[in-house]
Design an enzyme around this catalytic site. Sequence first.
Site, short mmCIF file in Angstrom:
data_model
loop_
_atom_site.label_atom_id
_atom_site.label_comp_id
_atom_site.label_asym_id
_atom_site.label_seq_id
_atom_site.Cartn_x
_atom_site.Cartn_y
_atom_site.Cartn_z
N ARG A 39 52.89 28.77 39.97
CA ARG A 39 53.31 29.33 41.27
C ARG A 39 54.78 29.05 41.55
O ARG A 39 55.46 29.85 42.20
CB ARG A 39 52.43 28.77 42.39
N LYS A 201 30.58 31.89 43.59
CA LYS A 201 29.87 32.48 44.72
C LYS A 201 29.89 34.00 44.74
O LYS A 201 30.94 34.61 44.67
CB LYS A 201 30.45 31.95 46.04
N GLY A 354 42.86 31.27 41.23
CA GLY A 354 43.44 30.06 40.68
C GLY A 354 42.80 29.61 39.39
O GLY A 354 43.49 29.24 38.43
#
Length: 402
Positions: A39, A201, A354
């Site tokens: 990043r 999820k 990520g």
Amino acid sequence: MKNNLPHVKDADVQGKKVFLRCDFNVPLDEEGKIVDETRILASLRTIHNLLDRGARVFVSSHLGRPKGKVVPELSLKPVATRLSDLVGGDVPLIEDYTNSKIPDEIEQIGPGEIAVLENTRFWPGESKNDPELSKAYARLADIYVNDAFGTSHRSHASVDGIARLLPHYTGFLLHDELKHLDTLLTEDVKRPYTVVLGGAKVSNKLPILEFLAPRVDNILIGGACAFTFLKAQWREIGISRLEEDMIEEARKIMHNQATMGYRIELPRDLLVAPNADLETDAHQVDIDDFPQDCAGFDIGTKTRKAWDVLLRRSGTVLWNGPMGLFEDWRYNGGTRAVAKAIALSNSFSVAGGGETMSAINHFGLGWGFSHISTGGGASLEYLSGKTLPGVAVLLEPQPVTA
């Protein structure tokens, strides 16, 4: 879609103080050292552009979740230290900058120089988009630049509030993120169009599934997400992770594939074990022979080979989420296989999230992707058709400043 956003390259920054919002929420090890600096590197183009044009740059970011309190372990000091190396000069960390009086450290930064402002989430008003904190930020600068795509889905003071008070622009990173993601939403994408979803999820992936499903040809679902879909087919999944409240939603998505024209592919085989402890032995089973006392931790070899063929033949690929417990060498084969297949394809390929970014970097396969997004939640929301507050505010008229 967002081509009319004001770009920093068109701003007059000579001698101006620039509040540059980046996403330097980088992982740190136990000693406080940066584990993955992707990043930081991604925003260097914007930083160098500003410095080369004589701007006085103040980099702002959050790190972790200090919840409005000063947490020394979440200081941006490691980021300032690393930036010093990358820009070839001293980069001080300014700790206290939200009082009514502008600190001397701000005034000491001259044209072509840079400083880092301490973790925005140390201030209670940051996540509440507090107007007073936004004003405190705005007092520090003449211009606001958003280069923090990974945080642009948050209505925070350093993302939304300050942009309403200063002339505002996109940085190079934010502009490139939107350009590549917009390509995935156009009607004339190169086909077949394949989406690969993994991670933990289904609830996080449901909006993107519902929005993109009618636009794509193939949806490959791995990771823990797959078990909710397998359960929706009334299959045995042992003690694997399951979101029971998502079973009916998964069933609906699978039912709609016949009428909407997309095809869902679930794992044909899996690597399973009673638990993820190093002492337990993993073994491969076909999906029809799933043991009741085991959980699945990676896709198996049959699945990898079948998906390899699909991915290499795809014209466009979107990937979000690993295929298993990739941090463990025993269960990283599926994620590696997917990354390799995409990298070796001739597709327009975008990876986001990520964990996905970390896996691609770990395997050294970043060269084979058209774009690796720095935003997980932001990219998911954007590709679900949602408006990102940090982007929407940049479309508003420039404020009149004294």
